[in-house]
Design a protein around this motif. Sequence first.
Motif, PDB file in Angstrom:
ATOM      1  N   UNK A 206       0.830  -1.198   0.000  1.00  0.00           N
ATOM      2  CA  UNK A 206       0.000   0.000   0.000  1.00  0.00           C
ATOM      3  C   UNK A 206       0.870   1.256   0.000  1.00  0.00           C
ATOM      4  N   UNK A 207       0.629   2.134  -0.986  1.00  0.00           N
ATOM      5  CA  UNK A 207       1.369   3.390  -1.087  1.00  0.00           C
ATOM      6  C   UNK A 207       0.609   4.499  -0.365  1.00  0.00           C
ATOM      7  N   UNK A 208       1.339   5.310   0.390  1.00  0.00           N
ATOM      8  CA  UNK A 208       0.722   6.433   1.106  1.00  0.00           C
ATOM      9  C   UNK A 208       1.341   7.738   0.591  1.00  0.00           C
ATOM     10  N   UNK A 209       1.934   8.553   1.472  1.00  0.00           N
ATOM     11  CA  UNK A 209       2.429   9.853   1.025  1.00  0.00           C
ATOM     12  C   UNK A 209       3.907   9.845   0.650  1.00  0.00           C
ATOM     13  N   UNK A 210       4.642   8.799   1.042  1.00  0.00           N
ATOM     14  CA  UNK A 210       6.063   8.647   0.700  1.00  0.00           C
ATOM     15  C   UNK A 210       6.919   9.832   1.158  1.00  0.00           C
ATOM     16  N   UNK A 211       6.564  10.449   2.240  1.00  0.00           N
ATOM     17  CA  UNK A 211       7.362  11.547   2.790  1.00  0.00           C
ATOM     18  C   UNK A 211       8.360  10.969   3.788  1.00  0.00           C
ATOM     19  N   UNK A 212       9.598  10.820   3.324  1.00  0.00           N
ATOM     20  CA  UNK A 212      10.631  10.208   4.149  1.00  0.00           C
ATOM     21  C   UNK A 212      11.267  11.265   5.050  1.00  0.00           C
ATOM     22  N   UNK A 213      11.185  11.061   6.344  1.00  0.00           N
ATOM     23  CA  UNK A 213      11.821  11.972   7.302  1.00  0.00           C
ATOM     24  C   UNK A 213      13.144  11.418   7.811  1.00  0.00           C
ATOM     25  N   UNK A 214      13.317  10.109   7.661  1.00  0.00           N
ATOM     26  CA  UNK A 214      14.539   9.454   8.114  1.00  0.00           C
ATOM     27  C   UNK A 214      14.765   8.197   7.284  1.00  0.00           C
ATOM     28  N   UNK A 215      15.979   8.034   6.781  1.00  0.00           N
ATOM     29  CA  UNK A 215      16.306   6.834   6.009  1.00  0.00           C
ATOM     30  C   UNK A 215      16.716   5.721   6.965  1.00  0.00           C
ATOM     31  N   UNK A 216      16.099   4.554   6.792  1.00  0.00           N
ATOM     32  CA  UNK A 216      16.343   3.430   7.683  1.00  0.00           C
ATOM     33  C   UNK A 216      16.793   2.204   6.901  1.00  0.00           C
ATOM     34  N   UNK A 217      17.516   1.336   7.561  1.00  0.00           N
ATOM     35  CA  UNK A 217      17.831   0.013   7.035  1.00  0.00           C
ATOM     36  C   UNK A 217      16.628  -0.897   7.265  1.00  0.00           C
ATOM     37  N   UNK A 218      16.565  -1.971   6.487  1.00  0.00           N
ATOM     38  CA  UNK A 218      15.426  -2.869   6.575  1.00  0.00           C
ATOM     39  C   UNK A 218      15.262  -3.460   7.968  1.00  0.00           C
ATOM     40  N   UNK A 219      16.387  -3.711   8.665  1.00  0.00           N
ATOM     41  CA  UNK A 219      16.304  -4.320   9.993  1.00  0.00           C
ATOM     42  C   UNK A 219      15.891  -3.315  11.077  1.00  0.00           C
ATOM     43  N   UNK A 220      15.811  -2.033  10.722  1.00  0.00           N
ATOM     44  CA  UNK A 220      15.472  -1.008  11.705  1.00  0.00           C
ATOM     45  C   UNK A 220      13.987  -0.702  11.778  1.00  0.00           C
TER      46      UNK A 220
END
Length: 276
Positions: A206-220
């Motif tokens: 499901x796609x929402x607003x895609x506003x990234x405030x912090x880049x994370x690794x998959x395990x985070x």
Amino acid sequence: MSEKLKVAFYWAASCGGCEIAVLDINEKILDVVAKADLVFWPVALDIKYKDVEAMPDKYIDVCLFNGAIRNSEQEHMAKLLRQKSKVLVAFGSCACDGCVVGLGNLWNKEKIFERAYLETPSTKNPQAVTPQTRVQVKEGELELPEFYDTVKTLAQTVDVDYFISGCPPPVPRVIETFEAILSGKLPPKGSSFLLNKSVCDECPREKKDRKITQIKRIYEIEDDFKTCFLDQGVICMGPATRGGCNAQCLKANIPCTGCGGPAPKITDQGAAMMSA
């Protein structure tokens, strides 16, 4: 009975996964061998370069060429197979876009050799020997291909008729490629055998607003297995990557790494991702 098509495969600078992808079509391979003869496939058949050089120009109907161009041998074979083939297909991400092999362009030949043959902890090389194009031994002269400073795609080396990216190319698209070749119903020159849409279009998340405030690794992240990775702060190349893989990685809860190459109407995949 009509004459069989003459088909060739070649493996340049790549991992070899594209060679396996050809066999991943399973029983469909029987349809291929019923209508085509393999006239050159070094990984499977004992056919020498001199045999290809002796072929008349355009003797090969279709050549599927996988791998980037990293050295002089691969450049020679790209030019030779272009000369001998009516249709040349860039097969897989390395041939189409450089892929992992293309990361070598972050360094030059000198730096790559220093790391590979001198600096790694497991390397014992007190005489600092590195590969040479020619070396004299008591049995005679030995020769290796010249390792280039720059990795090139197949299309940066010779004229290419068709493209099918992917690491390796998705099985359904490989089957469709063979069907188009065997039927003679090829698309316009320059076409991709992948689909004319992005991986995002195939992804069930499901796609929402895609506003990234912090880049994370998959395990985070606490992945709910439903929400778009970008909405969760994880970089996913789906918006900028050509579809046709049925979003296999995403369905296994792995973000897209972009192996399908630039999405339709995109020339710079990285720049497109920045504005996704």
